[in-house]
Design a protein around this motif. Sequence first.
Motif, short mmCIF file in Angstrom:
data_model
loop_
_atom_site.label_atom_id
_atom_site.label_comp_id
_atom_site.label_asym_id
_atom_site.label_seq_id
_atom_site.Cartn_x
_atom_site.Cartn_y
_atom_site.Cartn_z
N THR A 57 49.71 49.32 52.98
CA THR A 57 51.16 49.21 53.12
C THR A 57 51.62 47.96 53.86
O THR A 57 52.80 47.64 53.85
N THR A 58 50.70 47.25 54.51
CA THR A 58 51.10 46.10 55.31
C THR A 58 51.88 45.06 54.50
O THR A 58 52.98 44.65 54.92
N ASP A 194 58.36 44.42 43.84
CA ASP A 194 57.21 44.22 42.97
C ASP A 194 56.37 45.50 42.95
O ASP A 194 55.32 45.59 43.58
N TYR A 195 56.86 46.50 42.22
CA TYR A 195 56.18 47.79 42.19
C TYR A 195 54.78 47.68 41.58
O TYR A 195 53.82 48.30 42.05
N GLY A 196 54.67 46.88 40.50
CA GLY A 196 53.37 46.73 39.85
C GLY A 196 52.34 46.10 40.77
O GLY A 196 51.20 46.58 40.87
N GLY A 197 52.73 45.04 41.47
CA GLY A 197 51.81 44.39 42.40
C GLY A 197 51.41 45.31 43.54
O GLY A 197 50.24 45.36 43.93
N ALA A 198 52.39 46.05 44.08
CA ALA A 198 52.08 46.97 45.18
C ALA A 198 51.11 48.05 44.73
O ALA A 198 50.17 48.40 45.45
N ALA A 199 51.32 48.61 43.53
CA ALA A 199 50.44 49.66 43.04
C ALA A 199 49.03 49.13 42.79
O ALA A 199 48.03 49.79 43.15
N LEU A 200 48.91 47.95 42.20
CA LEU A 200 47.59 47.39 41.92
C LEU A 200 46.86 47.03 43.21
O LEU A 200 45.65 47.24 43.33
N LEU A 201 47.59 46.48 44.19
CA LEU A 201 46.95 46.13 45.46
C LEU A 201 46.45 47.38 46.18
O LEU A 201 45.33 47.41 46.70
N GLY A 239 44.28 42.31 37.87
CA GLY A 239 45.65 42.63 37.47
C GLY A 239 46.66 42.24 38.54
O GLY A 239 47.76 41.76 38.22
N PHE A 240 46.29 42.42 39.81
CA PHE A 240 47.20 42.07 40.89
C PHE A 240 47.50 40.57 40.89
O PHE A 240 48.66 40.15 41.02
N VAL A 241 46.46 39.75 40.74
CA VAL A 241 46.66 38.30 40.71
C VAL A 241 47.57 37.91 39.54
O VAL A 241 48.48 37.08 39.69
N ALA A 242 47.34 38.51 38.37
CA ALA A 242 48.16 38.18 37.20
C ALA A 242 49.62 38.59 37.40
O ALA A 242 50.54 37.83 37.06
N VAL A 243 49.84 39.77 37.98
CA VAL A 243 51.20 40.25 38.19
C VAL A 243 51.92 39.39 39.22
O VAL A 243 53.11 39.05 39.07
N GLU A 244 51.23 39.00 40.29
CA GLU A 244 51.86 38.21 41.35
C GLU A 244 52.31 36.83 40.84
O GLU A 244 53.30 36.28 41.33
N ARG A 245 51.61 36.29 39.88
CA ARG A 245 51.99 34.98 39.34
C ARG A 245 53.29 35.04 38.55
O ARG A 245 53.98 34.02 38.41
N ARG A 246 53.63 36.22 38.04
CA ARG A 246 54.83 36.34 37.21
C ARG A 246 55.98 37.05 37.92
O ARG A 246 57.12 37.00 37.45
N ALA A 247 55.70 37.74 39.03
CA ALA A 247 56.73 38.54 39.69
C ALA A 247 57.80 37.66 40.31
O ALA A 247 57.52 36.59 40.86
#
Length: 532
Positions: A57-58, A194-201, A239-247
Amino acid sequence: MNRSLYVGVFGLLLGMFLAMLDGLIVGTALPTIAGDLGGLDRLPWVVTAYLLAAAATTPIWGKVGDLFGRKATFISAIALFLAGSGLAGLSQDMGQLIAFRAVQGLGAGGLMVGALAIIGVLVPPRESGRLQSMIGVIMPIAYVGGPLLGGLLTDYLSWRWTFYVNLPVGAVALLIISTRIHLPPAERVKPRIDYGGAALLTTAIVALTLLAGWAGTAYAWTSPQVLALGALSVLALAGFVAVERRAAEPVIPPRLFADRGFTLAQVLSFLVGAAMVSVTNYLPQYMQFVQGASPAAAGMLLLPLMFGMLAAQLVTGRLISRDGRYRRYPILGGALMTAGSLALLLLDASTPAPAASALTLVIGTGIGLVMQSTTLITINGADPRDMGAASGTVTLLRTVGGSLGIAVLGTLYAARMRTDLTARLGAGQAERLERSGELTPGSLPRLPAPVADAVREAVTSGLHALLLGAAALAAISFAIAWLIREIPLRTEPAPQPPPEPAPQPEPKASPQPNHSPAPQPDPEAAPSPRKG
């Protein structure tokens, strides 16, 4: 720093103090908790669940603070942490305690990042070292008094008070922050989570921690469970890296890692977190099992380690504030961590308690040097808009390091201890001893002398395995620290970005009230009211 801010900053530091106090207090109480609630095999999860929830959660807390307001977010984190503390103190079995420790961790994830983000906005990095004078007032209670207080509460009240003690401290922090912290108005940003990034992380962190704790112990390395966790970790991270690049508003903005110093500081934070959490949680077990110390005395025997951490942070903060140079401190810290880990290998069942205590000073000093310098490097390398995300990232990496470190090194400790105990007592007697619930410091005097001696030797052997792992991590830290480049720290606070006559639309009108409308928004119109 404006003197009127000192009380408010003290409230922020008190919030950080809550998380530090809780981790250090619980360390000395763990053997007693196992004897009361049972479930010795799940004891590491009392620490891991807390660190895992905090790590997951940090970065989310940091980003939520950037988007919705850092002060309100920080207050919410404290409230959740206090709710988890009260519930943990009421736990009736090991399962409940682990679950409520996770609730505590959910709130703890926002404590360090929230305080660092707010301080990063209010105070320039070059001046932040001066805050060590205030840290010097409250951190001794956490670093030095934490293990001692945990032991005293466990000895004279109950281990449950190691959680209840957070409640009054948190109430004071909430009162101060609510009334004395006033942040400058931030630029209005439409919240986009960024729900997708948070979930993947979160998925990646949970899978990695489970993998580190189960592989080679609960399940074989080639078992379907371990292979599935490994695959899930890799896929979630990719997946997290890919999502963060587009978020639009990434949880951890990739642009932060364009700064070399920032990236290296995160790697060092991960490594120092792994070494610090593992050593500070397993040394008290050696002190109680082998040295025969009570929980309170075990806390006192760790005073040199805690004083070393505290003194290093105080001195480093002052010196960096004086000349702005910081590269030498993570290098020196890595060297001292390596030397301190190796020095602790001298511990055995016959080591006098004062000597065992004194040997912890070196590694504590090294940890303090690396922690303080990496925090300042992180704050200096981030733009004001990313202050919460940057503070969340350094705290995340330190917490994930602690979670994975205690899982991996704790597994080494348990495996070596079990192997040594089996070799000395035989497989049958060693298994009966573990299942009977008598493998606790309190029951050790009641065991036959040969069995008690075997337990002490096995605990020492397990600690040595853990220390070798910590020494390897410290040596890697020392090597990486040499790659840091010296970049001058900022000497001005990190202001909120003001409206500018940029291509982006601004709600604020031009500051030139007498400027006649022009067909072209020419930026050179500022010096003169009109053009000839």
